[in-house]
Every structure is written in structure tokens, then in C-alpha cells.
Design a protein around this motif. Structure first.
Motif, PDB file in Angstrom:
ATOM      1  N   LYS A 120      98.803  17.202  17.393  1.00  0.00           N
ATOM      2  CA  LYS A 120      98.077  16.993  18.651  1.00  0.00           C
ATOM      3  C   LYS A 120      97.191  18.177  19.021  1.00  0.00           C
ATOM      4  N   GLU A 121      97.521  19.373  18.527  1.00  0.00           N
ATOM      5  CA  GLU A 121      96.699  20.532  18.844  1.00  0.00           C
ATOM      6  C   GLU A 121      95.666  20.823  17.753  1.00  0.00           C
ATOM      7  N   PHE A 122      95.600  19.961  16.760  1.00  0.00           N
ATOM      8  CA  PHE A 122      94.660  20.220  15.670  1.00  0.00           C
ATOM      9  C   PHE A 122      93.231  20.181  16.196  1.00  0.00           C
ATOM     10  N   GLY A 123      92.541  21.281  16.039  1.00  0.00           N
ATOM     11  CA  GLY A 123      91.146  21.378  16.446  1.00  0.00           C
ATOM     12  C   GLY A 123      90.319  21.937  15.310  1.00  0.00           C
ATOM     13  N   ARG A 124      89.199  22.502  15.661  1.00  0.00           N
ATOM     14  CA  ARG A 124      88.294  23.039  14.638  1.00  0.00           C
ATOM     15  C   ARG A 124      88.321  24.561  14.612  1.00  0.00           C
TER      16      ARG A 124
ATOM     17  N   TRP B 230      85.792  20.623  22.874  1.00  0.00           N
ATOM     18  CA  TRP B 230      86.198  19.971  24.117  1.00  0.00           C
ATOM     19  C   TRP B 230      87.713  19.849  24.168  1.00  0.00           C
ATOM     20  N   CYS B 231      88.273  19.887  25.373  1.00  0.00           N
ATOM     21  CA  CYS B 231      89.695  19.612  25.529  1.00  0.00           C
ATOM     22  C   CYS B 231      89.968  18.147  25.196  1.00  0.00           C
ATOM     23  N   PRO B 232      91.156  17.841  24.679  1.00  0.00           N
ATOM     24  CA  PRO B 232      91.445  16.461  24.276  1.00  0.00           C
ATOM     25  C   PRO B 232      91.418  15.458  25.418  1.00  0.00           C
ATOM     26  N   THR B 233      91.829  15.868  26.621  1.00  0.00           N
ATOM     27  CA  THR B 233      91.908  14.941  27.747  1.00  0.00           C
ATOM     28  C   THR B 233      91.330  15.591  29.004  1.00  0.00           C
ATOM     29  N   PRO B 234      90.864  14.778  29.964  1.00  0.00           N
ATOM     30  CA  PRO B 234      90.344  15.327  31.216  1.00  0.00           C
ATOM     31  C   PRO B 234      91.445  15.960  32.064  1.00  0.00           C
ATOM     32  N   ASP B 235      91.052  16.838  32.974  1.00  0.00           N
ATOM     33  CA  ASP B 235      91.934  17.402  33.988  1.00  0.00           C
ATOM     34  C   ASP B 235      91.556  16.814  35.341  1.00  0.00           C
ATOM     35  N   GLY B 236      92.423  17.035  36.323  1.00  0.00           N
ATOM     36  CA  GLY B 236      92.120  16.616  37.682  1.00  0.00           C
ATOM     37  C   GLY B 236      92.703  15.261  38.028  1.00  0.00           C
ATOM     38  N   PRO B 237      92.849  14.979  39.331  1.00  0.00           N
ATOM     39  CA  PRO B 237      93.416  13.709  39.787  1.00  0.00           C
ATOM     40  C   PRO B 237      92.403  12.580  39.683  1.00  0.00           C
ATOM     41  N   PRO B 238      92.839  11.324  39.732  1.00  0.00           N
ATOM     42  CA  PRO B 238      91.908  10.191  39.729  1.00  0.00           C
ATOM     43  C   PRO B 238      90.886  10.331  40.856  1.00  0.00           C
ATOM     44  N   GLY B 239      89.635  10.094  40.513  1.00  0.00           N
ATOM     45  CA  GLY B 239      88.570  10.241  41.481  1.00  0.00           C
ATOM     46  C   GLY B 239      87.925  11.604  41.480  1.00  0.00           C
TER      47      GLY B 239
ATOM     48  N   ASP C 229      82.451  13.326  13.296  1.00  0.00           N
ATOM     49  CA  ASP C 229      82.896  13.171  14.673  1.00  0.00           C
ATOM     50  C   ASP C 229      83.523  11.793  14.828  1.00  0.00           C
ATOM     51  N   ALA C 230      83.884  11.450  16.079  1.00  0.00           N
ATOM     52  CA  ALA C 230      84.592  10.196  16.330  1.00  0.00           C
ATOM     53  C   ALA C 230      83.765   8.972  15.969  1.00  0.00           C
ATOM     54  N   LEU C 231      82.472   9.010  16.249  1.00  0.00           N
ATOM     55  CA  LEU C 231      81.633   7.851  15.935  1.00  0.00           C
ATOM     56  C   LEU C 231      81.544   7.615  14.441  1.00  0.00           C
ATOM     57  N   SER C 232      81.342   8.685  13.679  1.00  0.00           N
ATOM     58  CA  SER C 232      81.277   8.498  12.225  1.00  0.00           C
ATOM     59  C   SER C 232      82.659   8.173  11.658  1.00  0.00           C
TER      60      SER C 232
ATOM     61  N   GLU D 263      90.839  22.092   7.489  1.00  0.00           N
ATOM     62  CA  GLU D 263      91.050  21.501   6.167  1.00  0.00           C
ATOM     63  C   GLU D 263      91.693  20.124   6.254  1.00  0.00           C
ATOM     64  N   THR D 264      92.659  19.947   7.140  1.00  0.00           N
ATOM     65  CA  THR D 264      93.318  18.646   7.245  1.00  0.00           C
ATOM     66  C   THR D 264      92.439  17.630   7.975  1.00  0.00           C
ATOM     67  N   ARG D 265      91.493  18.131   8.787  1.00  0.00           N
ATOM     68  CA  ARG D 265      90.577  17.280   9.557  1.00  0.00           C
ATOM     69  C   ARG D 265      91.314  16.330  10.500  1.00  0.00           C
ATOM     70  N   GLY D 266      92.550  16.707  10.851  1.00  0.00           N
ATOM     71  CA  GLY D 266      93.294  15.904  11.805  1.00  0.00           C
ATOM     72  C   GLY D 266      92.662  15.894  13.178  1.00  0.00           C
ATOM     73  N   TYR D 267      91.785  16.860  13.444  1.00  0.00           N
ATOM     74  CA  TYR D 267      91.110  16.911  14.741  1.00  0.00           C
ATOM     75  C   TYR D 267      90.270  15.664  14.988  1.00  0.00           C
ATOM     76  N   LEU D 268      89.867  14.965  13.916  1.00  0.00           N
ATOM     77  CA  LEU D 268      89.055  13.756  14.101  1.00  0.00           C
ATOM     78  C   LEU D 268      89.809  12.699  14.912  1.00  0.00           C
ATOM     79  N   LEU D 269      91.116  12.578  14.678  1.00  0.00           N
ATOM     80  CA  LEU D 269      91.903  11.600  15.426  1.00  0.00           C
ATOM     81  C   LEU D 269      92.058  12.032  16.877  1.00  0.00           C
ATOM     82  N   ASN D 270      92.183  13.347  17.107  1.00  0.00           N
ATOM     83  CA  ASN D 270      92.264  13.842  18.476  1.00  0.00           C
ATOM     84  C   ASN D 270      90.947  13.650  19.202  1.00  0.00           C
ATOM     85  N   GLU D 271      89.840  13.925  18.518  1.00  0.00           N
ATOM     86  CA  GLU D 271      88.528  13.788  19.151  1.00  0.00           C
ATOM     87  C   GLU D 271      88.195  12.323  19.449  1.00  0.00           C
TER      88      GLU D 271
END
Length: 270
Positions: A65-69, A144-153, A42-45, A76-84
Motif C-alpha cells: 500500500k505504501e509502494f510509490g515511486r 500524489w498521496c493515495p487518498t484525499p484528506d479532509g471531511p466530506p464537503g 500511469d493509471a490510464l495506461s 522496480e516492482t511497479r506496484g505503485y501503479l495499482l495504488n495510483e
């Protein structure tokens, strides 16, 4: 950019360094590290492994950018680690200083980060607040989705698929406590009632049934299930679906539950 700015001794992490072969002889690629060769979960490791491998630069490529699990190639490429790790969002963050945003003639882009190990207290936390900060992303893993949705607040993060995992850091939790979260289930069509089974350190802690509105939930956690330091949590959902298939909008992501907050409360559920 790499050719102009990196020395022969710099170590560069990216998804597919072999794409550099037209500009670099193969023997000069020895200091380039592919995400495919990482052991990180994961991102921490990922941050820990970058420190161990003495990584100098991390390059995020927009084609990944769409690389997930979810499928074999992306796993195999494990590019999702950079997205996560949230590196697809062009800004500096603890451990990663944004240096350049590079735009290609084909519409692709690259984000170049300087890796600067930073033992930030932001990472050692017992709560996630998707409405207030982006660093919560570093404690999330699968589903999880890469980024949050919704307006500020009023921001929130969607869980994707039928499983989501994350970590919280707890101090002396042997007296137990509760995992609390503010959530709203995916609605539409003939979608069944959404439920969440909550696991901590691979042990089932409880199950909640979600109501069709934003609600705060709490699951009691026995002290014997918890450990001092990092605790790994897993949410298992009853179902996930694409809003476009439910007739509720054009969204093609396979969603399950949106979350605003997840936090641990020592001693009880409030």
C-alpha cells in the motif's frame, strides 16, 4: 481465493505472483502477470494495458500500500501503479469491479477486482475535483498521496515530493486557455515561500508564487503548447517537507501543496 475461483485460462495481475508458488506449480503461473512486467506509465495506461493483456482479475495486496515511486525497490516492482489507480480503496470503480476483501491471519489484506473494460467518459475530462469525486485519481501519476484528506464537503489532495504529474483531456485547444487550480501550501517552521512551475507536454508554461492561504491560481497556456486529446502536466515545487520535522504535527509524509481543484478553461483565466 485464486485457487478456488480462477480457471487455468484466467489472467491475474498482481505485484508479486511468485508468492503463489507454494500453492501453484511454476508451469501453472504462466497466466499470472506481475506489475513488474508492465509498460504502463500511469493509471490510464494501466487500464489500456490490462485490456491488451486480456487481464481478468487484479489483486491489490496491503503490504504494497505504501509502494510509490520514491525508492528503487518500489520502482522496480511497479506496484505503485495499482495504488495510483486507487485500487487500495475497497470499492468498485470504472473498469474495476470489487469482488472480495480478503483478510489474512497476519493482519495483511487483499482486494480482488474483476477487470471489466469500460470506456467511461469520466476518464476523458478536463478537470479534477478532489472534493467531489474519487475518479480524478485515475488522471494522476507521480507525486500524489493515495487518498484525499479532509471531511466530506471539504476534501483535498496533498502533492508529495517536489514533482507531481497528471493528465487532462482537451478538445480543440489550439486557441489556448488557462490552467486553474485551488491550492494551499505546506506551512510551518522556517519553510520558504512555495512556488509552482507549471509544465505542459514538457514545455514550461509559467510559474506562480503561493500565498499562505487557500487561493485560486491561473496560468495562461498558449495554444501551440496544447494538443487535442490527452495533455500531460507537471508541477515542480520549490520545496517539500514532513510536518513532523516542521513541528506542525505528527504527519511523516513529505508534503508540498494541497489541491482542491485543477481545471482547464478555454480562452482565458477566470
Amino acid at each position: 481465493w485464486v485457487k478456488q475461483n480462477c480457471t487455468p485460462d484466467d489472467r491475474v495481475l498482481m505485484v508479486t505472483p511468485w508468492y503463489l508458488e507454494p500453492r501453484y506449480p511454476r508451469e501453472e503461473l504462466k497466466n499470472f502477470v506481475s506489475t513488474q512486467n508492465l509498460q504502463s506509465l500511469d493509471a490510464l495506461s494501466l487500464i489500456d494495458e490490462c485490456r491488451i493483456l486480456n487481464i481478468d482479475y487484479v489483486i491489490w495486496l496491503s503490504y504494497a500500500k505504501e509502494f510509490g515511486r520514491m525508492d528503487y525497490f518500489h520502482k522496480e516492482t511497479r506496484g505503485y501503479l495499482l495504488n495510483e489507480a486507487g485500487l487500495g480503496i475497497p470499492r468498485s470503480r470504472p473498469n474495476f469491479q470489487l469482488l472480495r476483501v480478503l483478510l489474512g491471519l497476519t493482519g495483511q489484506s487483499a482486494l480482488v477486482y474483476k477487470f471489466r473494460p469500460d470506456p467511461s467518459p469520466l476518464l476523458q475530462r478536463d478537470s479534477l475535483d478532489f472534493n467531489r469525486d474519487d475518479e480524478s485519481r485515475l488522471l494522476l501519476s507521480e507525486g500524489w498521496c493515495p487518498t484525499p484528506d479532509g471531511p466530506p464537503g471539504n476534501r483535498f489532495l496533498w502533492a508529495m515530493g517536489k514533482t507531481s504529474t497528471f493528465s487532462l483531456f482537451l478538445k480543440n485547444p489550439k486557441s489556448g486557455g488557462a490552467l486553474n487550480f485551488v491550492a494551499f501550501p505546506l506551512l510551518g517552521g522556517k519553510s520558504p515561500t512555495q512556488t509552482i512551475e507549471v509544465y505542459v507536454n514538457d514545455h514550461l508554461a509559467g510559474k506562480v508564487v503561493l500565498v499562505p492561504r487557500e487561493q485560486r491560481y491561473s496560468v495562461d497556456l498558449k495554444g501551440q503548447l496544447l494538443q487535442d486529446g490527452r495533455n500531460r502536466f507537471r508541477f515542480e515545487y520549490a520545496f517539500s517537507a514532513r510536518p513532523v520535522d516542521l513541528g506542525t504535527g505528527p504527519d511523516v509524509r513529505k508534503l508540498s501543496v494541497l489541491f482542491k481543484q485543477i481545471y482547464f478553461l478555454a480562452g482565458g483565466n477566470e
